[in-house]
Motif scaffolding. Structure first.
Motif, PDB file in Angstrom:
ATOM      1  N   PHE A  59       0.838  -1.190   0.000  1.00 52.86           N
ATOM      2  CA  PHE A  59       0.000   0.000   0.000  1.00 52.86           C
ATOM      3  C   PHE A  59       0.880   1.250   0.000  1.00 52.86           C
ATOM      4  O   PHE A  59       1.774   1.390   0.840  1.00 52.86           O
ATOM      5  CB  PHE A  59      -0.927  -0.016   1.216  1.00 52.86           C
ATOM      6  N   SER A  60       0.605   2.151  -0.912  1.00 52.06           N
ATOM      7  CA  SER A  60       1.412   3.365  -1.067  1.00 52.06           C
ATOM      8  C   SER A  60       1.175   4.358   0.057  1.00 52.06           C
ATOM      9  O   SER A  60       0.104   4.386   0.657  1.00 52.06           O
ATOM     10  CB  SER A  60       1.074   4.045  -2.397  1.00 52.06           C
ATOM     11  N   VAL A  61       2.192   5.171   0.318  1.00 53.27           N
ATOM     12  CA  VAL A  61       2.054   6.315   1.214  1.00 53.27           C
ATOM     13  C   VAL A  61       2.040   7.568   0.334  1.00 53.27           C
ATOM     14  O   VAL A  61       2.564   7.541  -0.771  1.00 53.27           O
ATOM     15  CB  VAL A  61       3.176   6.375   2.275  1.00 53.27           C
ATOM     16  N   PRO A  62       1.443   8.657   0.803  1.00 54.24           N
ATOM     17  CA  PRO A  62       1.245   9.826  -0.066  1.00 54.24           C
ATOM     18  C   PRO A  62       2.483  10.698  -0.305  1.00 54.24           C
ATOM     19  O   PRO A  62       2.412  11.645  -1.060  1.00 54.24           O
ATOM     20  CB  PRO A  62       0.172  10.628   0.659  1.00 54.24           C
ATOM     21  N   THR A  63       3.612  10.367   0.315  1.00 53.24           N
ATOM     22  CA  THR A  63       4.806  11.192   0.193  1.00 53.24           C
ATOM     23  C   THR A  63       5.872  10.435  -0.599  1.00 53.24           C
ATOM     24  O   THR A  63       6.252   9.325  -0.220  1.00 53.24           O
ATOM     25  CB  THR A  63       5.361  11.540   1.589  1.00 53.24           C
ATOM     26  N   ALA A  64       6.351  11.034  -1.678  1.00 50.87           N
ATOM     27  CA  ALA A  64       7.394  10.400  -2.488  1.00 50.87           C
ATOM     28  C   ALA A  64       8.689  10.283  -1.691  1.00 50.87           C
ATOM     29  O   ALA A  64       9.028  11.167  -0.911  1.00 50.87           O
ATOM     30  CB  ALA A  64       7.634  11.215  -3.760  1.00 50.87           C
ATOM     31  N   ASN A  65       9.407   9.175  -1.860  1.00 52.01           N
ATOM     32  CA  ASN A  65      10.697   8.945  -1.196  1.00 52.01           C
ATOM     33  C   ASN A  65      10.627   9.209   0.305  1.00 52.01           C
ATOM     34  O   ASN A  65      11.455   9.920   0.861  1.00 52.01           O
ATOM     35  CB  ASN A  65      11.789   9.803  -1.839  1.00 52.01           C
ATOM     36  N   ALA A  66       9.638   8.623   0.949  1.00 52.71           N
ATOM     37  CA  ALA A  66       9.347   8.940   2.343  1.00 52.71           C
ATOM     38  C   ALA A  66      10.430   8.535   3.338  1.00 52.71           C
ATOM     39  O   ALA A  66      10.532   9.127   4.391  1.00 52.71           O
ATOM     40  CB  ALA A  66       8.020   8.312   2.767  1.00 52.71           C
ATOM     41  N   GLY A  67      11.230   7.550   3.083  1.00 56.74           N
ATOM     42  CA  GLY A  67      12.210   7.117   4.081  1.00 56.74           C
ATOM     43  C   GLY A  67      11.541   6.361   5.211  1.00 56.74           C
ATOM     44  O   GLY A  67      11.829   6.587   6.385  1.00 56.74           O
ATOM     45  N   LEU A  68      10.637   5.448   4.859  1.00 53.43           N
ATOM     46  CA  LEU A  68       9.898   4.690   5.868  1.00 53.43           C
ATOM     47  C   LEU A  68      10.854   3.883   6.725  1.00 53.43           C
ATOM     48  O   LEU A  68      11.837   3.349   6.245  1.00 53.43           O
ATOM     49  CB  LEU A  68       8.896   3.755   5.186  1.00 53.43           C
ATOM     50  N   SER A  69      10.537   3.796   8.016  1.00 53.54           N
ATOM     51  CA  SER A  69      11.427   3.079   8.915  1.00 53.54           C
ATOM     52  C   SER A  69      10.647   2.124   9.801  1.00 53.54           C
ATOM     53  O   SER A  69      10.371   1.011   9.419  1.00 53.54           O
ATOM     54  CB  SER A  69      12.243   4.075   9.742  1.00 53.54           C
ATOM     55  N   GLN A  70      10.251   2.556  10.983  1.00 53.68           N
ATOM     56  CA  GLN A  70       9.620   1.668  11.957  1.00 53.68           C
ATOM     57  C   GLN A  70       8.099   1.794  11.922  1.00 53.68           C
ATOM     58  O   GLN A  70       7.560   2.805  11.479  1.00 53.68           O
ATOM     59  CB  GLN A  70      10.145   1.967  13.349  1.00 53.68           C
ATOM     60  N   ILE A  71       7.421   0.762  12.431  1.00 59.63           N
ATOM     61  CA  ILE A  71       5.960   0.723  12.416  1.00 59.63           C
ATOM     62  C   ILE A  71       5.482   0.066  13.709  1.00 59.63           C
ATOM     63  O   ILE A  71       6.158  -0.811  14.253  1.00 59.63           O
ATOM     64  CB  ILE A  71       5.456  -0.033  11.166  1.00 59.63           C
ATOM     65  N   VAL A  72       4.337   0.514  14.208  1.00 54.80           N
ATOM     66  CA  VAL A  72       3.762  -0.028  15.438  1.00 54.80           C
ATOM     67  C   VAL A  72       2.251  -0.103  15.278  1.00 54.80           C
ATOM     68  O   VAL A  72       1.640   0.715  14.583  1.00 54.80           O
ATOM     69  CB  VAL A  72       4.174   0.829  16.670  1.00 54.80           C
TER      70      VAL A  72
END
Length: 130
Positions: A59-72
């Motif tokens: 599933f996409s996030v709305p920000t290009a090149n977001a630098g996704l890291s951790q999730i909870v």
């Protein structure tokens, strides 16, 4: 994504994508009992069934090149919260399968990396690298 059987110590691996570009980083068990993870390399949130390892989707996030890291996972609101190393945090709504990004209250250049639920369970907190 890998799973280790605590009894036998056997390791089982489940492929995410054959391209090798996904770069899975953070992982959590969602309130739906599925595995949810950040895919830094392709700027998406991924999901797989915890029982079979079969992919549910990306599933996409709305920000290009977001630098996704951790999730909870937040059982209080039923959503997933994640960090973006470009001074944002995001929330992924499991009902609508959409992500919203927030930068309010985050100091520019702070690089939010870790994210966790507050001890009282009432809010999500991000820890910054700088």
């Amino acid at each position: 994504i890998g799973r280790i059987d605590p009894s036998t110590h056997a390791i089982q691996e489940f492929p995410i994508d054959s391209s090798g570009l996904d770069e899975a980083e953070g992982i959590t068990v969602g309130p739906d009992s599925n595995l949810w993870f950040t895919l830094t390399g392709i700027n998406k949130i991924g999901a797989m069934y915890s029982t079979t390892g079969a992919m549910i989707g990306e599933f996409s996030v709305p920000t290009a090149n977001a630098g996704l890291s951790q999730i909870v996972s937040d059982p209080a609101d039923g959503n997933l919260w994640f960090t973006d190393l470009h001074d944002r945090i995001g929330v992924f709504d499991l009902k609508t399968k959409t992500a919203t990004m927030y930068s309010q209250g985050i100091t520019p250049g702070s690089v939010p990396h870790f994210i966790l639920l507050a001890p009282d369970g009432n809010k999500v907190e991000a820890a910054c690298l700088k």
